[in-house]
Design a protein around this motif. Structure first.
Motif, PDB file in Angstrom:
ATOM      1  N   UNK A  17       0.853  -1.184   0.000  1.00  0.00           N
ATOM      2  CA  UNK A  17       0.000   0.000   0.000  1.00  0.00           C
ATOM      3  C   UNK A  17       0.885   1.228   0.000  1.00  0.00           C
ATOM      4  N   UNK A  18       0.704   2.090  -0.987  1.00  0.00           N
ATOM      5  CA  UNK A  18       1.496   3.324  -1.012  1.00  0.00           C
ATOM      6  C   UNK A  18       0.583   4.507  -0.720  1.00  0.00           C
ATOM      7  N   UNK A  19       0.921   5.255   0.315  1.00  0.00           N
ATOM      8  CA  UNK A  19       0.170   6.449   0.682  1.00  0.00           C
ATOM      9  C   UNK A  19       0.954   7.646   0.184  1.00  0.00           C
ATOM     10  N   UNK A  20       0.317   8.478  -0.657  1.00  0.00           N
ATOM     11  CA  UNK A  20       1.026   9.626  -1.213  1.00  0.00           C
ATOM     12  C   UNK A  20       0.268  10.897  -0.897  1.00  0.00           C
ATOM     13  N   UNK A  21       0.957  11.811  -0.233  1.00  0.00           N
ATOM     14  CA  UNK A  21       0.329  13.083   0.118  1.00  0.00           C
ATOM     15  C   UNK A  21       1.398  14.107   0.397  1.00  0.00           C
ATOM     16  N   UNK A  22       1.163  14.937   1.404  1.00  0.00           N
ATOM     17  CA  UNK A  22       2.186  15.871   1.851  1.00  0.00           C
ATOM     18  C   UNK A  22       2.641  15.438   3.237  1.00  0.00           C
ATOM     19  N   UNK A  23       3.849  15.869   3.619  1.00  0.00           N
ATOM     20  CA  UNK A  23       4.409  15.335   4.862  1.00  0.00           C
ATOM     21  C   UNK A  23       3.594  15.741   6.086  1.00  0.00           C
ATOM     22  N   UNK A  24       2.804  16.824   5.973  1.00  0.00           N
ATOM     23  CA  UNK A  24       2.032  17.242   7.146  1.00  0.00           C
ATOM     24  C   UNK A  24       0.672  16.540   7.236  1.00  0.00           C
ATOM     25  N   UNK A  46       7.386  -4.384   6.061  1.00  0.00           N
ATOM     26  CA  UNK A  46       8.517  -3.491   5.822  1.00  0.00           C
ATOM     27  C   UNK A  46       7.952  -2.220   5.225  1.00  0.00           C
ATOM     28  N   UNK A  47       8.389  -1.115   5.759  1.00  0.00           N
ATOM     29  CA  UNK A  47       7.879   0.156   5.258  1.00  0.00           C
ATOM     30  C   UNK A  47       8.970   0.878   4.499  1.00  0.00           C
ATOM     31  N   UNK A  48       8.564   1.896   3.805  1.00  0.00           N
ATOM     32  CA  UNK A  48       9.506   2.725   3.055  1.00  0.00           C
ATOM     33  C   UNK A  48       8.892   4.100   2.980  1.00  0.00           C
ATOM     34  N   UNK A  49       9.687   5.116   3.300  1.00  0.00           N
ATOM     35  CA  UNK A  49       9.125   6.457   3.241  1.00  0.00           C
ATOM     36  C   UNK A  49      10.087   7.424   2.589  1.00  0.00           C
ATOM     37  N   UNK A  50       9.546   8.464   2.009  1.00  0.00           N
ATOM     38  CA  UNK A  50      10.389   9.563   1.561  1.00  0.00           C
ATOM     39  C   UNK A  50       9.999  10.771   2.383  1.00  0.00           C
ATOM     40  N   UNK A  51      10.994  11.556   2.698  1.00  0.00           N
ATOM     41  CA  UNK A  51      10.754  12.751   3.497  1.00  0.00           C
ATOM     42  C   UNK A  51      11.365  13.906   2.721  1.00  0.00           C
ATOM     43  N   UNK A  52      10.626  14.977   2.539  1.00  0.00           N
ATOM     44  CA  UNK A  52      11.276  16.126   1.903  1.00  0.00           C
ATOM     45  C   UNK A  52      12.319  16.680   2.870  1.00  0.00           C
ATOM     46  N   UNK A  53      13.462  17.154   2.347  1.00  0.00           N
ATOM     47  CA  UNK A  53      14.496  17.643   3.254  1.00  0.00           C
ATOM     48  C   UNK A  53      14.258  19.101   3.629  1.00  0.00           C
ATOM     49  N   UNK A  54      13.080  19.607   3.281  1.00  0.00           N
ATOM     50  CA  UNK A  54      12.741  20.974   3.668  1.00  0.00           C
ATOM     51  C   UNK A  54      11.962  20.950   4.968  1.00  0.00           C
ATOM     52  N   UNK A  55      12.017  22.055   5.708  1.00  0.00           N
ATOM     53  CA  UNK A  55      11.386  22.115   7.024  1.00  0.00           C
ATOM     54  C   UNK A  55       9.865  22.148   6.908  1.00  0.00           C
ATOM     55  N   UNK A  56       9.366  22.908   5.918  1.00  0.00           N
ATOM     56  CA  UNK A  56       7.923  23.152   5.862  1.00  0.00           C
ATOM     57  C   UNK A  56       7.155  21.998   5.240  1.00  0.00           C
ATOM     58  N   UNK A  57       7.849  20.940   4.884  1.00  0.00           N
ATOM     59  CA  UNK A  57       7.148  19.790   4.329  1.00  0.00           C
ATOM     60  C   UNK A  57       7.053  19.855   2.825  1.00  0.00           C
ATOM     61  N   UNK A  58       6.247  18.971   2.275  1.00  0.00           N
ATOM     62  CA  UNK A  58       6.138  18.882   0.830  1.00  0.00           C
ATOM     63  C   UNK A  58       5.681  17.494   0.495  1.00  0.00           C
ATOM     64  N   UNK A  87      -1.247  16.118  -7.399  1.00  0.00           N
ATOM     65  CA  UNK A  87       0.202  15.946  -7.631  1.00  0.00           C
ATOM     66  C   UNK A  87       0.673  14.562  -7.160  1.00  0.00           C
ATOM     67  N   UNK A  88       0.031  14.055  -6.098  1.00  0.00           N
ATOM     68  CA  UNK A  88       0.407  12.712  -5.640  1.00  0.00           C
ATOM     69  C   UNK A  88      -0.017  11.681  -6.687  1.00  0.00           C
ATOM     70  N   UNK A  89      -1.214  11.882  -7.215  1.00  0.00           N
ATOM     71  CA  UNK A  89      -1.754  10.971  -8.231  1.00  0.00           C
ATOM     72  C   UNK A  89      -0.825  10.934  -9.443  1.00  0.00           C
TER      73      UNK A  89
END
Lengths: 590, 304
Positions: A17-24, A46-58, A87-89
């Protein structure tokens, strides 16, 4: 998983299952809840995540691979994509497998694709959440709505899931839990149309006490079990969460973890605590390890036992701070000035973080030298379920040995491994030792004597040779002889094992070994290599000028075996199964 | 101060009296006439007076002529890398409340390569005593400009005279938040001993700048504060100077060379050692005597 309209649930073993949205949006929370549920329902995860390296999320994703059998990778492609935005779609539609499903927020996603038999199912996540919680909710809580939805679709254990959520939110304001449950129930009850429902086969794990957490958290627990009570570090992604946890946990055990002013001070304070007689740990990520190098050479020279953790990320320089890479192997082994032998280990998965920390502590003390643990961003942040460690077996009681030292005590004996006398130890011979980074004689006096430098260099090197002879040969997964042997380290463990499973199922004669001890390597690897026509070293770093990745280069240099080849990449992602399988098939055909 | 826990006896009654003879180790490698000999002699004298348990004395140093100090004191010692003596000593001090930590170094170690560590060890008020033997020059590497070399000083890296403004050690230390700051002179043995003793007995981070002449590469550097060479050695009159007044201390620090000597600033503030221990105590109080293994067992169980 296959879609079905029938009323009885379809049985399945695995789901990605892949959940795609914004980090907040709190998609990490849903992923975390699902992973924890897997641990409590005899499943693997097992999970896998991406995190934007910006503070305000993304834009951010969280992928969960749940399975009734062994789960060795986060999943090459998604069975279900949950898209919170257009954009996630757009960005993640391609990650859905042929014939898979896309659940999307019908209030956000308006332009749909129709291809590869993928089923688009619109659900008004945001609107339905607002209706469930009340007007003031805005879009908060839609993650819980989606979790309710998934709980219904996959016939997950609702009672246990609600229990996990309650425990998490229980510490907060009562209204937080109430709103979360309102959203969850609304999602659970939402009619998802013609998707149907699915039910996992019974899990293979029968033990009651399955835990689930991420690699950094478990590494910290391993350090505590190993007897670490002191150390110092400087914040850097993705290492920081280890130091944060040590900072808040160690006072319970009477210890102190210090946030230093920089990486140089951090390693120095840690060497100070080690000199004072404690098992101590510092850590960082790539650039920070570079800054620690001078002091690490000192620790080799002065023979100080020390644990250093490097949670690798994409480099060089600031590079890709939130992506995975295995490009610090050479730095870990050879990064310092002078001939500075030290031990380098790497955990194979989240569970192994616990045991590698204990192993590092044991080796640091036994060989009185620095031990570097090379973890990586993928292992550090992903969640896995595993059997609870038996502390009665693994717990090491910290011990400060300040017993009086005999008259003939020598800090640097040539014929034995150094055992320092920390401050507080009475020296019965009356002569107190000075620990030093200058070349020295057996008593620690500075010595520029040519013969002495050769003898001491031999001493520092030979203890690692002794270790290499003691190390057991790695187990072979798959065939013990055949056409291709895959060699991996760190986070490539799962994908390589799964690739071997698939290649064997296709009838190929292939095997794999995984190296936890990267320096020194176990003696006798050549006896394994001799049974295969080709050896392919799989690692997430660059092939470099000469065409070989970092471990492959070391293996070629140490074994002088021309059949060793490299499978390398640096795209910031862990290996997909199909990348490895394709490469092996190509090698087999060549 | 170097001193650790208040409850611990100051001396070990079973111990043979600590004398200069017992405390002497290797013969110093310093050049004849070097000011550092006097600093070492004064340190022996203070240890003779304080009579700490021998095995609880720890000498720490980085790199430089003066940083060879640990080899010359028969005590537990560590000779570390350039500029990082203070963080190393911080690790010792915080993890071993039972030992007395003394750090020795020069102006390059303290104000240049290790400058940032000085600021942080000072503001955190780490319990230790730091003696900076300041000779205004890099001696071990044979005469390069140091961060305290005066403008116009000719060295191998400034053949026509140094053009950079030197650091004012006292102002730097005052701004850093150190809780005991003093200045003394290797040619003033009595003053040096009194200053060291006061620094050692201070509970927290105590730092002493000790002018110590390099006769080889900066001969005559401190003549203006050496009476037998026609200079003036003026000690701070503490009936006129409030050592708790940092503004007054800044003004003292601004006096032209040779300035004044003695305690510039001294204030009581809890050390990091003490604050960390308070946190440990309050954390452990909530655990009601649970064994360490059970603490971890319960923490793991939270991951179920």
């Amino acid at each position: 998983m296959s879609t079905s309209n029938s009323s009885s649930p379809t049985s399945l073993r695995n789901a990605v299952i892949r959940l795609a949205g914004n980090s907040q949006d709190g998609i990490q929370s849903i992923g975390g809840f699902l992973a924890r549920l897997a641990g409590r329902t005899q499943k693997d995860v097992m999970t896998y995540m991406t995190i934007p390296s910006t503070i305000s999320g993304g834009p951010s994703i969280f992928q969960v691979h749940l399975g009734s059998g062994e789960v060795l990778d986060p999943g090459d492609e998604a069975d279900v994509l949950v898209s919170f935005y257009q954009h996630s779609y757009n960005a993640h539609f391609a990650s859905i497998r042929d014939g898979g499903v896309c659940l999307y927020d019908s209030g956000e996603v308006t332009e749909l694709k129709s291809e590869r038999g993928i089923q688009n199912i619109g659900v008004p996540f945001t609107q339905a959440t607002i209706e469930a919680i009340g007007g003031s909710a805005r879009d908060r809580g839609k993650n819980m709505f989606v979790m309710g939805l998934l709980c219904a679709v996959y016939q997950l254990d609702k009672e246990k899931l609600v229990g996990i959520v309650s425990r998490q939110f229980g510490k907060k304001d009562e209204s937080v839990l109430r709103n979360a449950m309102l959203a969850f129930d609304a999602g659970y009850a939402y009619p998802v149309g013609d998707l149907g429902t699915f039910e996992f086969e019974e899990g293979i794990h029968k033990d009651e006490h399955r835990l689930s957490t991420d690699g950094n958290t478990l590494m910290t627990m391993g350090l505590i079990a190993a007897g670490v009570r002191y150390g110092s570090a400087y914040p850097i992604t993705p290492w920081s969460s280890i130091m944060e946890t040590l900072r808040s946990e160690l006072p319970k055990y009477g210890g102190i973890y210090v946030q230093a002013e920089d990486e140089l001070a951090a390693v120095s304070m840690t060497i100070g605590a080690a000199f004072a007689g404690h098992l101590a740990v510092t850590g960082s990520s790539g650039p920070g390890l570079s800054l620690k190098m001078e002091a690490l050479s000192y620790a080799s020279m002065a023979e100080i036992p020390l644990i250093v953790i490097n949670v690798q990320r994409g480099g060089p320089s600031t590079g890709l701070p939130t992506s995975v890479e295995q490009s610090d192997l050479l730095q870990a082994i050879y990064g310092s000035h002078g001939d500075a032998p030290r031990i380098v280990l790497s955990p194979k998965d989240v569970e192994d973080c616990f045991y590698i920390a204990i192993e590092a502590g044991r080796l640091a003390r036994e060989y009185s030298c620095p031990v570097i643990i090379l973890s990586d961003q993928a292992i550090s942040s992903r969640i896995e379920a595993f059997t609870e460690p038996n502390l009665d077996e693994w717990w090491i009681e910290p011990e400060l040995d300040i017993s009086p030292r005999p008259e003939d005590f020598k800090p640097y004996p040539l014929d034995q491994i150094t055992r320092h006398a920390p401050p507080g130890s009475k020296m019965l011979g009356g002569k107190y030792p000075t620990v030093t980074g200058l070349e020295h004689d057996e008593w620690g006096h500075p010595s520029g004597n040519a013969k002495m430098h050769q003898q001491m260099t031999d001493k520092r090197r030979n203890k690692l040779i002794a270790l290499s002879k003691k190390l057991p040969l790695p187990e072979i997964h798959g065939d013990a002889e055949g056409d291709v042997l895959l060699v991996g380290w760190g986070c490539t463990y799962g994908p390589i094992k799964e690739s071997i499973n698939r290649l064997q199922a296709e009838g190929h004669k292939v095997g794999a070994i995984h190296l936890r001890n990267l320096h020194p390597l176990p003696a006798g690897l050549d006896t394994i290599f001799a049974k295969f026509k080709k050896v392919l070293v799989v690692e997430i770093n660059d092939v470099g000028v000469y065409g070989y990745g970092q471990l492959a280069m070391i293996l070629r240099a140490s074994l002088a075996d021309p059949k060793i080849e490299s499978l390398c990449k640096t795209d910031g992602l862990t290996f997909r199964i199909r990348e490895i399988v394709t490469a092996v098939e190509k090698t087999l055909a060549s | 101060m170097s001193t650790a826990t208040a409850t611990e006896p100051a001396s070990d009654p079973a111990q043979e009296k600590l004398t200069k003879k017992i405390l002497t180790a290797d013969h110093p490698t310093w050049c004849p006439g070097c000011g550092d000999f006097a600093v070492l002699a004064a340190f022996y004298k203070v240890l003779e007076k304080l009579q700490y348990p021998h095995e609880k004395i720890v000498c720490v140093a980085g790199i430089g002529c003066s940083s060879r100090f640990p080899y010359f004191v028969n005590s537990h010692g560590i000779h570390f890398i350039h500029g990082r003596a203070l963080p190393l000593a911080t690790g010792v001090s915080l993890s071993r409340p039972d030992v007395h930590v003394f750090v020795f170094g020069g102006d390059g170690d303290g104000f240049s390569i290790g400058g940032n560590h000085l600021n942080h060890a000072a503001r955190k008020n780490i319990r230790l005593t730091y003696v900076i033997m300041d000779n205004y020059v890099y001696g071990l590497t044979k005469k390069q400009t140091s961060p305290t070399s005066p403008q116009g000083f000719k060295s191998k890296t400034d053949p026509t005279g140094s053009i950079d403004r030197p650091i004012n050690p006292m102002k730097q230390l005052l701004a850093s938040g150190a809780t005991f700051i003093a200045r003394t002179h290797a040619a003033q043995v009595k003053h040096m001993m009194d200053t060291f003793e006061r620094a050692i007995l201070h509970d927290g981070f105590s730092v002493v700048e000790c002018l110590s002449e390099c006769v080889m590469f900066y001969n005559g550097s401190f003549d203006d504060s050496t009476p037998r060479k026609g200079g003036v050695y003026e000690v701070i009159d503490e009936t006129q100077h409030d050592v708790g007044d940092d503004i007054a201390a800044f003004k003292l620090a601004d006096l032209p060379s040779p300035g004044k000597f003695g305690v510039f600033y001294e204030v009581d503030r809890p050390s990091k050692n003490e604050l960390e221990q308070r946190w440990i105590d309050s954390t452990q109080a909530k655990l009601a005597g649970k064994s360490q293994k059970d603490i971890l067992r319960d923490r793991l169980a939270m991951m179920r």
